[in-house]
Scaffold this motif. Sequence first.
Motif, PDB file in Angstrom:
ATOM      1  N   UNK A 134     -15.464  -1.446   5.431  1.00 27.87           N
ATOM      2  CA  UNK A 134     -15.912  -2.240   3.526  1.00 27.87           C
ATOM      3  C   UNK A 134     -16.731  -3.728   3.699  1.00 27.87           C
ATOM      4  N   UNK A 135     -18.000  -3.242   3.430  1.00 28.14           N
ATOM      5  CA  UNK A 135     -18.712  -4.277   3.965  1.00 28.14           C
ATOM      6  C   UNK A 135     -19.134  -5.657   2.349  1.00 28.14           C
ATOM      7  N   UNK A 136     -19.518  -6.640   2.720  1.00 22.23           N
ATOM      8  CA  UNK A 136     -19.662  -7.422   1.607  1.00 22.23           C
ATOM      9  C   UNK A 136     -20.468  -7.047   0.717  1.00 22.23           C
ATOM     10  N   UNK A 196     -14.322   0.539  -5.705  1.00 27.66           N
ATOM     11  CA  UNK A 196     -14.365   2.102  -5.570  1.00 27.66           C
ATOM     12  C   UNK A 196     -14.779   2.054  -3.643  1.00 27.66           C
ATOM     13  N   UNK A 197     -15.304   0.797  -3.196  1.00 20.36           N
ATOM     14  CA  UNK A 197     -15.729   1.249  -2.078  1.00 20.36           C
ATOM     15  C   UNK A 197     -14.419   0.879  -1.039  1.00 20.36           C
ATOM     16  N   UNK A 198     -13.072   0.288  -1.691  1.00 19.29           N
ATOM     17  CA  UNK A 198     -12.123   0.477  -0.416  1.00 19.29           C
ATOM     18  C   UNK A 198     -11.786   1.868  -0.545  1.00 19.29           C
ATOM     19  N   UNK A 199     -11.460   2.712  -2.189  1.00 20.72           N
ATOM     20  CA  UNK A 199     -10.707   3.478  -2.432  1.00 20.72           C
ATOM     21  C   UNK A 199     -11.495   4.419  -1.225  1.00 20.72           C
ATOM     22  N   UNK A 200     -12.779   4.627  -0.925  1.00 23.47           N
ATOM     23  CA  UNK A 200     -13.928   5.297  -0.061  1.00 23.47           C
ATOM     24  C   UNK A 200     -13.163   5.089   1.304  1.00 23.47           C
ATOM     25  N   UNK A 257      -7.983   5.856   7.939  1.00 25.93           N
ATOM     26  CA  UNK A 257      -8.343   6.334   9.009  1.00 25.93           C
ATOM     27  C   UNK A 257      -7.180   4.850  10.212  1.00 25.93           C
ATOM     28  N   UNK A 258      -7.437   4.654  11.047  1.00 24.91           N
ATOM     29  CA  UNK A 258      -6.910   4.606  12.046  1.00 24.91           C
ATOM     30  C   UNK A 258      -6.792   3.311  11.532  1.00 24.91           C
ATOM     31  N   UNK A 259      -8.615   3.078  12.119  1.00 23.54           N
ATOM     32  CA  UNK A 259      -9.047   1.512  11.922  1.00 23.54           C
ATOM     33  C   UNK A 259     -10.150   1.389  10.575  1.00 23.54           C
ATOM     34  N   UNK A 260      -9.583  -0.481   9.622  1.00 25.80           N
ATOM     35  CA  UNK A 260     -10.248  -0.188   9.298  1.00 25.80           C
ATOM     36  C   UNK A 260     -10.728  -2.091   8.516  1.00 25.80           C
ATOM     37  N   UNK A 261     -12.435  -1.558   8.407  1.00 27.13           N
ATOM     38  CA  UNK A 261     -12.594  -2.757   9.654  1.00 27.13           C
ATOM     39  C   UNK A 261     -13.815  -3.396   8.448  1.00 27.13           C
ATOM     40  N   UNK A 262     -13.312  -4.876   7.569  1.00 26.39           N
ATOM     41  CA  UNK A 262     -13.811  -5.596   6.759  1.00 26.39           C
ATOM     42  C   UNK A 262     -14.693  -6.382   7.283  1.00 26.39           C
ATOM     43  N   UNK A 263     -15.764  -6.508   6.416  1.00 25.95           N
ATOM     44  CA  UNK A 263     -17.006  -7.401   6.761  1.00 25.95           C
ATOM     45  C   UNK A 263     -17.225  -8.665   5.407  1.00 25.95           C
ATOM     46  N   UNK A 316      -5.128  -6.269   0.966  1.00 33.56           N
ATOM     47  CA  UNK A 316      -3.381  -6.102   1.476  1.00 33.56           C
ATOM     48  C   UNK A 316      -2.226  -5.335   0.785  1.00 33.56           C
ATOM     49  N   UNK A 317      -2.516  -4.779   0.145  1.00 35.05           N
ATOM     50  CA  UNK A 317      -1.410  -4.108  -0.552  1.00 35.05           C
ATOM     51  C   UNK A 317      -1.213  -2.479  -0.281  1.00 35.05           C
ATOM     52  N   UNK A 318      -2.710  -2.125   0.136  1.00 33.96           N
ATOM     53  CA  UNK A 318      -3.407  -0.577   0.534  1.00 33.96           C
ATOM     54  C   UNK A 318      -2.990   0.059   1.913  1.00 33.96           C
ATOM     55  N   UNK A 319      -3.398  -2.134   2.658  1.00 23.44           N
ATOM     56  CA  UNK A 319      -3.123  -1.853   4.401  1.00 23.44           C
ATOM     57  C   UNK A 319      -2.000  -1.716   4.554  1.00 23.44           C
ATOM     58  N   UNK A 320      -0.870  -2.492   3.679  1.00 21.80           N
ATOM     59  CA  UNK A 320       1.252  -2.543   3.740  1.00 21.80           C
ATOM     60  C   UNK A 320       0.872  -1.466   3.741  1.00 21.80           C
ATOM     61  N   UNK A 321       0.825  -0.532   2.462  1.00 21.11           N
ATOM     62  CA  UNK A 321       0.994   0.931   2.041  1.00 21.11           C
ATOM     63  C   UNK A 321       0.645   1.085   3.421  1.00 21.11           C
ATOM     64  N   UNK A 322      -0.436   2.235   4.020  1.00 19.35           N
ATOM     65  CA  UNK A 322      -1.156   3.036   5.041  1.00 19.35           C
ATOM     66  C   UNK A 322      -0.265   2.615   6.209  1.00 19.35           C
ATOM     67  N   UNK A 323       0.096   1.419   6.537  1.00 18.09           N
ATOM     68  CA  UNK A 323      -0.020   0.539   8.065  1.00 18.09           C
ATOM     69  C   UNK A 323      -1.269   1.166   8.651  1.00 18.09           C
ATOM     70  N   UNK A 324      -2.800   1.048   8.202  1.00 21.44           N
ATOM     71  CA  UNK A 324      -3.850   1.174   8.352  1.00 21.44           C
ATOM     72  C   UNK A 324      -3.793   0.101   9.349  1.00 21.44           C
ATOM     73  N   UNK A 325      -4.363  -0.041  10.723  1.00 21.46           N
ATOM     74  CA  UNK A 325      -4.570  -1.630  11.134  1.00 21.46           C
ATOM     75  C   UNK A 325      -5.746  -2.145  10.989  1.00 21.46           C
ATOM     76  N   UNK A 326      -6.277  -3.397  10.591  1.00 23.29           N
ATOM     77  CA  UNK A 326      -7.332  -4.581   9.650  1.00 23.29           C
ATOM     78  C   UNK A 326      -8.093  -5.142  10.819  1.00 23.29           C
ATOM     79  N   UNK A 327      -9.226  -5.397  10.950  1.00 21.10           N
ATOM     80  CA  UNK A 327     -10.253  -6.379  11.483  1.00 21.10           C
ATOM     81  C   UNK A 327     -11.104  -7.286  10.466  1.00 21.10           C
ATOM     82  N   UNK A 328     -10.545  -8.466   9.974  1.00 17.15           N
ATOM     83  CA  UNK A 328     -10.417  -8.867   8.762  1.00 17.15           C
ATOM     84  C   UNK A 328     -12.110  -9.820   9.067  1.00 17.15           C
ATOM     85  N   UNK A 329     -13.142  -9.350   8.855  1.00 20.07           N
ATOM     86  CA  UNK A 329     -14.182 -11.335   8.793  1.00 20.07           C
ATOM     87  C   UNK A 329     -14.152 -11.242   7.663  1.00 20.07           C
TER      88      UNK A 329
END
Length: 239
Positions: free
Chosen positions: A104-106, A164-168, A174-180, A199-212
Amino acid sequence: MDIMPITPPLAGAIMPLVRIRDLHLSVPSAAGPVNILRGVALDIARGEAVGLVGPSGSGKTSLLMVLAGLERATSGSVALDGREITGLNEDALARLRRESVGIVFQAFHLIPTMTALENVAVPLELAGVRDAGSRARAALDSVGLSHRLTHLPGQLSGGEQQRVALARAFAPEPALLLADEPTGNLDHATGQAVIDLLFALRQRTGTTLLLITHDRDLASRCDRQVHLSDGRVDEAVAA
């Protein structure tokens, strides 16, 4: 090129989902090579949320681009789920992104001639997901956009486009979500709503998150903050 495993961990050790060792990235310029990443080392555990902070020009986005396979490191090692990715060809990197990495980009990076549903479904179809349409509908429903399925990006607000970008990003699981800087183009209230949803989606799915992010308050919502300065991880504030 096939994805080759890296050296396994010692008996009893847990392999991190992301393992970065001595990562360097240099780009040419008229004045000579510019060193952007200068020996980054970082582990991210499976299911962990990490906030990556640091001043502009410190290399945060470049590190994300290397992790996503959108930029090639000059040297060093990046492993995802125990598999080395730095030597993969473009086709293998594209498969890696489809199967294991959400971004997910800016900027929203939606295809302007496709509806919200198509923007989410097409990457699933390219990955060979049989129920791409129903998965895309469920993903859009999860971000509160079940009433916007047939709308084009130009018919959506900025907050709706980022949803929409979050849904996509989350639809392929994914095992890893990158958010810039995912709220960089949004006003404060809309950005807060998008972050709460992330954060709600990440909590629900257990996806690893790297947030810039430049926002320390936002980074503090992660399990851990890592500070990048001058292309290096600042060990003093990494924990």
